[in-house]
Design a protein around this motif. Structure first.
Motif, PDB file in Angstrom:
ATOM      1  N   GLU A 113     101.991 -15.075  -8.467  1.00 41.12           N
ATOM      2  CA  GLU A 113     101.956 -13.624  -8.681  1.00 41.12           C
ATOM      3  C   GLU A 113     101.309 -13.243 -10.007  1.00 41.12           C
ATOM      4  O   GLU A 113     100.991 -12.062 -10.211  1.00 41.12           O
ATOM      5  CB  GLU A 113     103.379 -13.069  -8.621  1.00 41.12           C
ATOM      6  N   ALA A 114     101.150 -14.208 -10.933  1.00 40.37           N
ATOM      7  CA  ALA A 114     100.617 -13.902 -12.269  1.00 40.37           C
ATOM      8  C   ALA A 114      99.092 -13.852 -12.217  1.00 40.37           C
ATOM      9  O   ALA A 114      98.414 -14.852 -12.461  1.00 40.37           O
ATOM     10  CB  ALA A 114     101.093 -14.952 -13.274  1.00 40.37           C
ATOM     11  N   ARG A 115      98.552 -12.688 -11.951  1.00 43.72           N
ATOM     12  CA  ARG A 115      97.107 -12.560 -11.721  1.00 43.72           C
ATOM     13  C   ARG A 115      96.341 -12.052 -12.939  1.00 43.72           C
ATOM     14  O   ARG A 115      95.118 -12.103 -12.956  1.00 43.72           O
ATOM     15  CB  ARG A 115      96.865 -11.642 -10.524  1.00 43.72           C
ATOM     16  N   THR A 116      97.038 -11.537 -13.931  1.00 42.46           N
ATOM     17  CA  THR A 116      96.339 -11.041 -15.129  1.00 42.46           C
ATOM     18  C   THR A 116      96.515 -12.037 -16.272  1.00 42.46           C
ATOM     19  O   THR A 116      97.496 -12.793 -16.299  1.00 42.46           O
ATOM     20  CB  THR A 116      96.890  -9.680 -15.562  1.00 42.46           C
ATOM     21  N   PRO A 117      95.587 -12.046 -17.232  1.00 43.58           N
ATOM     22  CA  PRO A 117      95.734 -12.949 -18.390  1.00 43.58           C
ATOM     23  C   PRO A 117      97.057 -12.737 -19.136  1.00 43.58           C
ATOM     24  O   PRO A 117      97.699 -13.710 -19.547  1.00 43.58           O
ATOM     25  CB  PRO A 117      94.524 -12.602 -19.260  1.00 43.58           C
ATOM     26  N   GLU A 118      97.457 -11.478 -19.305  1.00 40.06           N
ATOM     27  CA  GLU A 118      98.693 -11.212 -20.033  1.00 40.06           C
ATOM     28  C   GLU A 118      99.907 -11.749 -19.279  1.00 40.06           C
ATOM     29  O   GLU A 118     100.819 -12.327 -19.872  1.00 40.06           O
ATOM     30  CB  GLU A 118      98.861  -9.714 -20.277  1.00 40.06           C
ATOM     31  N   ALA A 119      99.928 -11.579 -17.970  1.00 40.29           N
ATOM     32  CA  ALA A 119     101.029 -12.102 -17.170  1.00 40.29           C
ATOM     33  C   ALA A 119     101.082 -13.621 -17.259  1.00 40.29           C
ATOM     34  O   ALA A 119     102.166 -14.216 -17.355  1.00 40.29           O
ATOM     35  CB  ALA A 119     100.886 -11.654 -15.724  1.00 40.29           C
ATOM     36  N   ARG A 120      99.932 -14.280 -17.242  1.00 35.25           N
ATOM     37  CA  ARG A 120      99.910 -15.735 -17.344  1.00 35.25           C
ATOM     38  C   ARG A 120     100.354 -16.202 -18.734  1.00 35.25           C
ATOM     39  O   ARG A 120     101.069 -17.186 -18.859  1.00 35.25           O
ATOM     40  CB  ARG A 120      98.514 -16.269 -17.006  1.00 35.25           C
ATOM     41  N   ARG A 121      99.935 -15.488 -19.772  1.00 33.19           N
ATOM     42  CA  ARG A 121     100.371 -15.882 -21.119  1.00 33.19           C
ATOM     43  C   ARG A 121     101.885 -15.790 -21.262  1.00 33.19           C
ATOM     44  O   ARG A 121     102.512 -16.687 -21.836  1.00 33.19           O
ATOM     45  CB  ARG A 121      99.679 -15.004 -22.164  1.00 33.19           C
ATOM     46  N   ARG A 122     102.459 -14.717 -20.750  1.00 36.65           N
ATOM     47  CA  ARG A 122     103.915 -14.573 -20.844  1.00 36.65           C
ATOM     48  C   ARG A 122     104.626 -15.679 -20.066  1.00 36.65           C
ATOM     49  O   ARG A 122     105.644 -16.205 -20.501  1.00 36.65           O
ATOM     50  CB  ARG A 122     104.344 -13.198 -20.343  1.00 36.65           C
ATOM     51  N   LEU A 123     104.077 -16.031 -18.916  1.00 37.33           N
ATOM     52  CA  LEU A 123     104.707 -17.076 -18.111  1.00 37.33           C
ATOM     53  C   LEU A 123     104.527 -18.445 -18.759  1.00 37.33           C
ATOM     54  O   LEU A 123     105.454 -19.276 -18.728  1.00 37.33           O
ATOM     55  CB  LEU A 123     104.116 -17.064 -16.701  1.00 37.33           C
ATOM     56  N   VAL A 124     103.369 -18.701 -19.355  1.00 33.49           N
ATOM     57  CA  VAL A 124     103.162 -19.958 -20.079  1.00 33.49           C
ATOM     58  C   VAL A 124     104.149 -20.061 -21.238  1.00 33.49           C
ATOM     59  O   VAL A 124     104.740 -21.121 -21.472  1.00 33.49           O
ATOM     60  CB  VAL A 124     101.708 -20.071 -20.582  1.00 33.49           C
ATOM     61  N   ARG A 125     104.320 -18.969 -21.972  1.00 31.70           N
ATOM     62  CA  ARG A 125     105.259 -18.974 -23.101  1.00 31.70           C
ATOM     63  C   ARG A 125     106.671 -19.305 -22.633  1.00 31.70           C
ATOM     64  O   ARG A 125     107.348 -20.160 -23.205  1.00 31.70           O
ATOM     65  CB  ARG A 125     105.230 -17.619 -23.796  1.00 31.70           C
ATOM     66  N   TYR A 126     107.110 -18.639 -21.576  1.00 38.79           N
ATOM     67  CA  TYR A 126     108.467 -18.846 -21.071  1.00 38.79           C
ATOM     68  C   TYR A 126     108.659 -20.259 -20.526  1.00 38.79           C
ATOM     69  O   TYR A 126     109.625 -20.960 -20.888  1.00 38.79           O
ATOM     70  CB  TYR A 126     108.773 -17.813 -19.980  1.00 38.79           C
ATOM     71  N   THR A 127     107.759 -20.704 -19.647  1.00 41.78           N
ATOM     72  CA  THR A 127     107.948 -22.021 -19.031  1.00 41.78           C
ATOM     73  C   THR A 127     107.760 -23.143 -20.045  1.00 41.78           C
ATOM     74  O   THR A 127     108.440 -24.171 -19.962  1.00 41.78           O
ATOM     75  CB  THR A 127     106.978 -22.202 -17.846  1.00 41.78           C
TER      76      THR A 127
END
Length: 284
Positions: A185-199
């Motif tokens: 579901e993480a299709r935007t760069p910002e969404a991916r950055r937040r998910l990378v940070r969390y995981t």
């Protein structure tokens, strides 16, 4: 032969050296304090405190800070503000929506923080037997009291043992399918950055608690966690060191997320289960 036996009997027993984060009895010390909050973040904390009082009133039992702000390591414009709230009753969906709205308002108002997040739980759950070595430990050791009566008074002291490891981070098998959905579901760069940070942060903490009983201590520093892990799993050391870096400076590279859910995450889940077992299931 007899003299050898006597010398062995007189020799002091060798104990494992304790690491930072433990008190004289070998229990995990509570980290953070209101006195360590960096000056730029103090107005944010005051606004959050007042907002929670206005929002929940007499229903609010207690509130806590956790993370880099009460540890004194927060970076202006880069760190988020993390809060945990205990209500006298169980929160409803409307309560979570209201807390989320307050988080968003604080994030928009204060440039010092890069996000505000509030965990919302009922007092009974935080003090339940099922949560004693998970949410209870989190409150007692990683949370700094901000408002109300401190629930740590009702909780035990904690040691960095296998039971604590299992009940805090022994749930990757449940988390990984959800992470895969979030990656898709993480299709935007910002969404991916937040998910990378969390995981990244979650995987580093899981790697650390995997070896925590052998390391015999506690730290919340991601780089220290990665080094503790590296001493026992050198073949995976570079992966966890890289995750520690990404926990602070995340990328939007989808390949990182793919490697987490397809390689590092499944390996950690299998090794964690082998060493510590699986976390006791929570009710749906």
């Amino acid at each position: 032969m007899t003299e050898t036996v006597h010398r062995a009997a007189r020799a002091p027993r060798q104990s494992r050296p304790s690491r930072p984060g433990l008190d004289a009895q070998g229990c995990i010390e509570r980290e953070g304090s209101l006195g360590r909050i960096p000056r730029p973040f103090r107005p944010v904390v005051v606004a959050a405190r007042d907002g929670l009082l206005d929002l929940f009133g007499n229903r609010l039992h207690s509130a806590y800070l956790y993370g880099s702000v009460p540890r004194g390591t927060a970076r202006v414009g880069r760190s988020d503000l993390d809060l945990l709230v205990a209500l006298r009753d169980e929160p409803a969906d409307a309560d979570r929506d209201a807390a989320r709205a307050l988080d968003e308002a604080l994030d928009k108002r204060f440039e010092q923080v890069d996000g505000v997040g509030t965990l919302l739980h009922g007092r009974a759950r935080l003090l339940s037997d099922l949560e004693t070595y998970d949410l209870g430990w989190f409150v007692a050791c990683l949370c700094t009291p901000l408002l109300g009566e401190d629930l740590a008074e009702y909780l035990p002291r904690y040691r960095p043992d296998s039971r604590l490891a299992r009940e805090t981070n022994g749930d990757l098998a449940l988390l990984l399918p959800r992470w895969r959905d979030r990656v898709a579901e993480a299709r935007t760069p910002e969404a991916r950055r937040r998910l990378v940070r969390y995981t990244s942060r979650h995987l580093v903490r899981t790697g650390f608690t995997l070896v925590m009983p052998r390391w015999n201590g506690w730290t919340s520093d991601l780089h220290e966690m990665a080094e503790a892990f590296a001493a026992h799993y050198p073949e995976r050391a570079d992966r966890l060191r890289a995750a520690a870096v990404l926990g602070h400076e995340p990328t939007d590279d989808p390949a990182v997320l793919g490697s987490y859910v397809d390689d590092l995450g499944p390996w950690l889940e299998a090794e964690y289960t082998r060493v510590h077992g699986t976390k006791e299931p929570r009710p749906a």
